[in-house]
Design a protein around this motif. Sequence first.
Motif, mmCIF file in Angstrom:
data_model
loop_
_atom_site.group_PDB
_atom_site.id
_atom_site.type_symbol
_atom_site.label_atom_id
_atom_site.label_comp_id
_atom_site.label_asym_id
_atom_site.label_seq_id
_atom_site.Cartn_x
_atom_site.Cartn_y
_atom_site.Cartn_z
ATOM 1 N N PHE A 208 0.827 -1.205 0.000
ATOM 2 C CA PHE A 208 0.000 0.000 0.000
ATOM 3 C C PHE A 208 0.867 1.263 0.000
ATOM 4 C CE2 PHE A 208 -2.122 3.585 1.755
ATOM 5 C CZ PHE A 208 -3.275 3.609 0.977
ATOM 6 N N GLY A 209 0.531 2.158 -0.893
ATOM 7 C CA GLY A 209 1.159 3.488 -0.857
ATOM 8 C C GLY A 209 2.453 3.596 -1.627
ATOM 9 N N ASN A 210 2.695 2.662 -2.557
ATOM 10 C CA ASN A 210 3.934 2.801 -3.328
ATOM 11 C C ASN A 210 3.772 3.853 -4.428
ATOM 12 O OD1 ASN A 210 2.155 0.959 -4.397
ATOM 13 N ND2 ASN A 210 3.677 -0.393 -5.229
ATOM 14 N N ILE A 211 4.762 3.972 -5.251
ATOM 15 C CA ILE A 211 4.785 5.054 -6.231
ATOM 16 C C ILE A 211 3.556 4.968 -7.150
ATOM 17 C CG2 ILE A 211 6.014 5.962 -8.250
ATOM 18 C CD1 ILE A 211 8.591 5.284 -6.781
ATOM 19 N N ILE A 212 2.926 6.123 -7.343
ATOM 20 C CA ILE A 212 1.699 6.165 -8.142
ATOM 21 C C ILE A 212 1.851 7.280 -9.179
ATOM 22 C CG2 ILE A 212 0.548 7.577 -6.372
ATOM 23 C CD1 ILE A 212 -2.080 6.139 -7.184
ATOM 24 N N LEU A 213 1.517 6.975 -10.401
ATOM 25 C CA LEU A 213 1.722 7.931 -11.495
ATOM 26 C C LEU A 213 0.558 8.933 -11.562
ATOM 27 C CD1 LEU A 213 3.259 5.511 -14.133
ATOM 28 C CD2 LEU A 213 4.419 7.068 -12.562
ATOM 29 N N GLU B 52 10.160 -1.232 -4.540
ATOM 30 C CA GLU B 52 8.945 -2.058 -4.472
ATOM 31 C C GLU B 52 8.101 -1.955 -5.737
ATOM 32 O OE1 GLU B 52 7.360 -0.400 -0.903
ATOM 33 O OE2 GLU B 52 6.475 1.299 -1.897
ATOM 34 N N ASN B 66 3.589 1.689 3.030
ATOM 35 C CA ASN B 66 4.482 2.841 3.013
ATOM 36 C C ASN B 66 3.986 3.868 4.011
ATOM 37 O OD1 ASN B 66 6.493 2.722 0.490
ATOM 38 N ND2 ASN B 66 4.626 1.603 0.062
#
Lengths: 387, 301
Positions: A208-213, B52, B66
């Motif tokens: 949850f909450g990793n890099i998002i474009l 990740e 995160n």
Amino acid sequence: MTSVMIDTGNYIAAKAAVMACPDVVAAYPITPQTTLVEGIAKYLHTGEFKGEYICVESEHSAMAACIGASATGIRTFTGTSSHGLLLMHEMLHWAALARLPVIMCNINRVVGPGWNIWADENDSISQRDTGWIQFYCSSNQEIFDTVIQAFKLGEHEQVSLPVMISYNAFILSHTSMPVFVPEQKEVDDFLPKRKAKWKLEVENPITFGNIILPNEYEKVRKEMQDAQNNAKELIPTIAKDWKKRFNRFHGGLLEYYKCDDAEYVLLSMGAIGAESKVAIDNLQKNGYKVGLARVRVIRPFPTEEIIKLSKKADLIVIDRNISVGNEGVLFNEIKGALFGMSDAKVYGFIAGLGGKDVTFGDIEIMCKKAIKGKAKDHQIWYGLEEV
Amino acid sequence: MAIKDLPREECYIPGSAACPGCPATMAMRTVFKAIGKNMVMIVPACCTAVIESLHPNTSFDIPTMNIAFEAAAAGASGVEAGLRKQGKTDTTVVAWAGDGGTYDIGIQALSGALERQTNFIYICYNNEIYSNTGIQRSGATPYAAWTTTTVGGKTEFRKEMGEIIMSHHIPYAAQTCVSYPEDLYNKVKKAKSIKGSKYIEIMAPCPPGWRFGMERTVEMGTMAVETGAWALYEYENEVVTFNGKSKLILEGKIKRKPIEDWIKYQGRFRHLFIPKKDVEKIKAIENHIDQKWERYRKCYL
């Protein structure tokens, strides 16, 4: 059977929070919130509170711990005030963007320097863009009822957002009032266990909450906005359900007080909202056609209801906050809501900053200035500027 | 435990966004093997937030959340309490942070969590810089090292995080290095078996950050240990035990290698050799390491 508890706003909030059965409370003390967290610690000691209580080392960590706990799918609660809320700022965004229904009481207190512990709404008002739903209470009974309703609202599958319940320092936090308290079973019936939108579980290893474009992120924001709009529908629905069960009602987004046939409507919040009722009684007794719409919720903003009010009346707004360089936030947002929708006049006053007392007498004077056309079209600092 | 005996199961899924030669991924793979699938990981801002991979994909086969830069230990406290409340006490909660998130911005939350004896493992992979943001100085950056914010070389010595951690009197803490996977595996495995707060710091030489070839990660780690720039030890029940080559150095059975053997391969120390050898600064690094080992001998031998 309903019992009556006579206690201060903070202890009442602690009672309500404990009756909502949060699984984890993480908190850090700050005046004037202290007796709230002390109250919960007392209930932990007596066994009435059965959750985990994490005494963290800062408000930032309090919110981070609530976020972590909430992410495991359970119910969380915390409380803070002023600088504590401001220290949480980053994590307030985090909780809302993560769609975690952390429930928090914020005791409205002045922001320093200089140090001042009295009532002022600039702390929570300055957090209005974080995605949290924001309530403002005007009595200890309303604090009790709103805290429990907030869990139901925040955890609702169409909302899934954190909720802040604000009330003024000392005027409510440290003032005793009689409050009707339902039985635990009645609260349990009203408030079933949380069903999480997503959670951290070994059986379903998501990240949850990793890099998002950009394209995906924009959708996340839109979903939050939709959730706030859903809350706008649900707040009155939940309040009405509460009324049916417990025969107590403090309003939906707004609380209307003697607004029928009013040519002017006063909009105020928090403790000034309670004081306003006395002012309205006196003004009406003296022939002034002015009613009160006490603003209970500023996020979601009650745009539609305010437009509706403006169709029949001119509006008088009192702000216990200032967006320095612009105006009081309520005044500003009300005018924004009316733009192109209404020709009503809007009179604005700044009053009660730094905890300065605002009595019903002061409120009557402000209303009369507006009604007699002596108020200008810009916002007036009551007591500092000649009208 | 030999490398060939490590569990075959992989929770670190191929296709991550890590740099070639990344020590964090090597370490993480071993950590996952040591703990197994019954874990939850909290990751603050650090390289791992990139490693990740992109939403909605992931390179980890374990639940991961995160959290903000300074909030790893506090977030983990909440996760631990939440799982405990649900009776999921057999799940290992791991906070996985870089040295910036540990030595600097996250130290308050970490200290708080350790003081509360939170039942979790805090792992710091230490690459001695803010590498994710582009090689800036951290509290773990060694003296004289170039970073993008210490252009002429860092003018201060690094802090001793291990000693700060030990002063919290937690049941278990350890220093290890990515170049010694058995040591790392054993320490994580042991941490997993202990209740309360556990801290493990992994020396993680970063090829782009330290300016060395991506094929030399393991070698840079071994040399950090052999020159005494880094020590392998465990702190358990108030007792410190040195491991591997560090134990031999401590006991005087082998002499630590000159620091030059390590720093000359790293572009971040290039200014100490080119255009002219800076004998004074190299000596200062050497002296600092000697002082550290004297202290170690006095306290732990």
